[in-house]
Every structure is written in structure tokens, then in C-alpha cells.
Motif scaffolding. Sequence first.
Motif, PDB file in Angstrom:
ATOM      1  N   LYS A   1       0.838  -1.197   0.000  1.00 49.79           N
ATOM      2  CA  LYS A   1       0.000   0.000   0.000  1.00 49.79           C
ATOM      3  C   LYS A   1       0.875   1.251   0.000  1.00 49.79           C
ATOM      4  O   LYS A   1       1.808   1.375   0.802  1.00 49.79           O
ATOM      5  CB  LYS A   1      -0.917   0.006   1.226  1.00 49.79           C
ATOM      6  CG  LYS A   1      -2.007  -1.054   1.181  1.00 49.79           C
ATOM      7  CD  LYS A   1      -2.916  -0.949   2.393  1.00 49.79           C
ATOM      8  CE  LYS A   1      -4.045  -1.972   2.318  1.00 49.79           C
ATOM      9  NZ  LYS A   1      -4.945  -1.898   3.495  1.00 49.79           N
ATOM     10  N   PHE A   2       0.555   2.170  -0.911  1.00 52.65           N
ATOM     11  CA  PHE A   2       1.251   3.453  -0.989  1.00 52.65           C
ATOM     12  C   PHE A   2       0.245   4.587  -0.834  1.00 52.65           C
ATOM     13  O   PHE A   2      -0.907   4.468  -1.266  1.00 52.65           O
ATOM     14  CB  PHE A   2       1.987   3.598  -2.322  1.00 52.65           C
ATOM     15  CG  PHE A   2       3.222   2.754  -2.430  1.00 52.65           C
ATOM     16  CD1 PHE A   2       4.452   3.245  -2.024  1.00 52.65           C
ATOM     17  CD2 PHE A   2       3.145   1.460  -2.927  1.00 52.65           C
ATOM     18  CE1 PHE A   2       5.587   2.467  -2.126  1.00 52.65           C
ATOM     19  CE2 PHE A   2       4.282   0.671  -3.021  1.00 52.65           C
ATOM     20  CZ  PHE A   2       5.504   1.177  -2.624  1.00 52.65           C
ATOM     21  N   TRP A   3       0.706   5.660  -0.212  1.00 52.72           N
ATOM     22  CA  TRP A   3      -0.132   6.846   0.001  1.00 52.72           C
ATOM     23  C   TRP A   3       0.289   7.889  -1.020  1.00 52.72           C
ATOM     24  O   TRP A   3       1.218   8.662  -0.807  1.00 52.72           O
ATOM     25  CB  TRP A   3       0.035   7.367   1.423  1.00 52.72           C
ATOM     26  CG  TRP A   3      -1.035   8.339   1.811  1.00 52.72           C
ATOM     27  CD1 TRP A   3      -0.966   9.701   1.739  1.00 52.72           C
ATOM     28  CD2 TRP A   3      -2.336   8.027   2.346  1.00 52.72           C
ATOM     29  NE1 TRP A   3      -2.139  10.257   2.171  1.00 52.72           N
ATOM     30  CE2 TRP A   3      -3.003   9.259   2.555  1.00 52.72           C
ATOM     31  CE3 TRP A   3      -2.985   6.845   2.643  1.00 52.72           C
ATOM     32  CZ2 TRP A   3      -4.292   9.322   3.062  1.00 52.72           C
ATOM     33  CZ3 TRP A   3      -4.262   6.914   3.154  1.00 52.72           C
ATOM     34  CH2 TRP A   3      -4.911   8.138   3.363  1.00 52.72           C
ATOM     35  N   ILE A   4      -0.405   7.926  -2.155  1.00 50.15           N
ATOM     36  CA  ILE A   4      -0.015   8.817  -3.240  1.00 50.15           C
ATOM     37  C   ILE A   4      -1.176   9.024  -4.192  1.00 50.15           C
ATOM     38  O   ILE A   4      -1.975   8.114  -4.427  1.00 50.15           O
ATOM     39  CB  ILE A   4       1.203   8.230  -4.015  1.00 50.15           C
ATOM     40  CG1 ILE A   4       1.545   9.104  -5.213  1.00 50.15           C
ATOM     41  CG2 ILE A   4       0.935   6.808  -4.450  1.00 50.15           C
ATOM     42  CD1 ILE A   4       2.722   8.621  -6.010  1.00 50.15           C
ATOM     43  N   ASP A   5      -1.257  10.228  -4.724  1.00 55.17           N
ATOM     44  CA  ASP A   5      -2.232  10.550  -5.765  1.00 55.17           C
ATOM     45  C   ASP A   5      -1.448  10.846  -7.042  1.00 55.17           C
ATOM     46  O   ASP A   5      -0.850  11.910  -7.187  1.00 55.17           O
ATOM     47  CB  ASP A   5      -3.072  11.765  -5.356  1.00 55.17           C
ATOM     48  CG  ASP A   5      -4.135  12.115  -6.386  1.00 55.17           C
ATOM     49  OD1 ASP A   5      -4.120  11.532  -7.486  1.00 55.17           O
ATOM     50  OD2 ASP A   5      -4.970  12.991  -6.088  1.00 55.17           O
ATOM     51  N   ARG A   6      -1.452   9.901  -7.971  1.00 56.91           N
ATOM     52  CA  ARG A   6      -0.667  10.048  -9.207  1.00 56.91           C
ATOM     53  C   ARG A   6      -1.395  10.849 -10.267  1.00 56.91           C
ATOM     54  O   ARG A   6      -0.871  11.026 -11.370  1.00 56.91           O
ATOM     55  CB  ARG A   6      -0.281   8.666  -9.742  1.00 56.91           C
ATOM     56  CG  ARG A   6       0.690   7.918  -8.849  1.00 56.91           C
ATOM     57  CD  ARG A   6       0.941   6.516  -9.371  1.00 56.91           C
ATOM     58  NE  ARG A   6      -0.217   5.658  -9.164  1.00 56.91           N
ATOM     59  CZ  ARG A   6      -0.320   4.402  -9.612  1.00 56.91           C
ATOM     60  NH1 ARG A   6       0.685   3.891 -10.298  1.00 56.91           N
ATOM     61  NH2 ARG A   6      -1.397   3.681  -9.382  1.00 56.91           N
ATOM     62  N   SER A   7      -2.582  11.328  -9.968  1.00 53.52           N
ATOM     63  CA  SER A   7      -3.362  12.047 -10.978  1.00 53.52           C
ATOM     64  C   SER A   7      -2.962  13.503 -11.121  1.00 53.52           C
ATOM     65  O   SER A   7      -3.401  14.192 -12.046  1.00 53.52           O
ATOM     66  CB  SER A   7      -4.862  11.981 -10.633  1.00 53.52           C
ATOM     67  OG  SER A   7      -5.138  12.715  -9.444  1.00 53.52           O
TER      68      SER A   7
END
Length: 299
Positions: free
Chosen positions: A292-298
Amino acid sequence: MTKPWRNITTIWSDKKNCVFVFISVNLTGDSTVITKQIGDFNRREHPVLLVIGGDGTLNQAINGLAGTRQSEIPVAYVPAGSGNDFARGIGMSEDPMHALEQVLQATEAVTIDIGRFHERTRGESGYFVNNIGIGFDAAVVNAANRSDSKQLLNRLHLGKLTYLFHVVGMLMTRRPFPVAVYEKGVRHFFHRAYICTTTNIPYFGGGIRLYKPANPTDGKLDLVIVEWFNIVSWALAMIQLMRGKKPTSRATHIFHADKLTVETSSLEFGQMDGEEMGTRPFEIDFSMAKQKFWIDRSI
């Protein structure tokens, strides 16, 4: 702590409105020990582990969390190394401040593939985020990590050149080696392997494209073997791969699988996520895992 990281930690603390603890690590293995302690002893609700560093530091952090009471803690990542291939491979910004914004804008964890390995020669097991390489790329990593120029180039934000400087030297000294690959019970043998890299993402060596279709969300690993028949055929095969073209060279062999085994009989250099694995005959079982990663790639 240098000014950029002071900015990152200040922004994180202000925007997330959370208790923030900064721990600096300087020695190889420190991140593994510290994140293991966090995974075992953290008592705060809804924790997110923020890792600032290179691919090797991220690798250590994930391996430290694995097997702890709270191994499901999401990892927020800000790339700050010489290669940053993982960030590039998953569509993160390589700029630390932009990457931090991608972390801060996240509202939920996303699940991304990582690789799992068991090396039978020394009984080592763990996880990797980018790739494990045997042969040429590992020899380049070994030389680059011992280079006096690496720290200077990193300070000048030219860390990628460290690897390129050693490519020519390795081409003059490395020799092909035999490799056996086992997939779905079938043995495949290659007499003259020069590159033998099992990858989760398209890149290695600080942004060099290895295999464009490699996808860290498809539940599969890609094993890329490039044999050495002569320098012309090897160079053409590598150019084809680096340009993202479909491999057609007889020197190139691709395996796309969720499980496979790679064995070498000769002493070869190994690397994992840009860090040295030493020199040995390798017997590695590969499989898939999730992180699980905490990231917004958008953004």
C-alpha cells in the motif's frame, strides 16, 4: 538536515495537521531497523510512513515493515536519490516538492505490485520495488557505488551520470555467463547471458528503459535476458529495448510471469533496487506481493 528536507517536513506537518517525527538514517540497514520498530510498536491511529530518499531507502523501509504487527501501514514516498526509478516507474514526479504534493493530495492508499524473492544460496528473503539484476547491470551498480564521483554528482543533481560513466568500463571487462530459468515447470537455458534482470517497472540504472511493457499493477514480473554474441548484436538489442520497441533480436528473451526461478552457476554480481547483493552463484525464486502506498498520481 539540509534545507529542502526541512521544507518537506514542515509542509507535511502543517498540511496533514499531524504529529510528525523525523528520523535521519545514515547507514545501510538503518531504515530497515527503524521501520521494523515503527511497524511493531506504533500506537497512533491511521499512520502513514513517509520515506524521503532513494530506491534503496524505500526498499529498506518496505522490508522493515514486512512481517511486523502493522505491515499494512501505507508508505508515502518522496524520491530523493540518484536513480529514483521507482517514482519514474509508477508515474510519480521525480521532483521532491511535486512528489510531496502528490502525497499530500492523496485521500486513500493505493495498492501497487512489488516483487518477493528467496535467494537459496544464502537463505535470504525479502521484497524489491524495482528489480533484481545479475550480471552487467549489477556490475555497473557495484562500480558506481564505489565511485568517488557519486556523491559529487548527486550534489550537482547529476546522479544518473554515475551509472553511465561505468557502462563503458564494464563492457570492456564483463564476460557472458550461463543462466537457467524455470517457469511453470519448464527449464530454459541460456549459454551467453549478459543482462539478466527481473523487473517490476520499465526502468533501471537511473532512468534507462529496460522493458517498456513492465507494469507495476498487472500482477506479473518481467524477466529480461540479453545474451552476448558480439557487441553489435548486443548493442542493437539494447537500443531496441531502450527505445521501447518490441524485442525482435535473437539475443533478447522475455518472461512474463507471477512466479519463476533464476539460477546461475558462476560467480556474478547482483543488485537489488540499486544496492549491491554481493558476488555469488545465484538461485533465486521470484513471486509477487502487494504494497500500500499513500499517493495521488493524478496530479
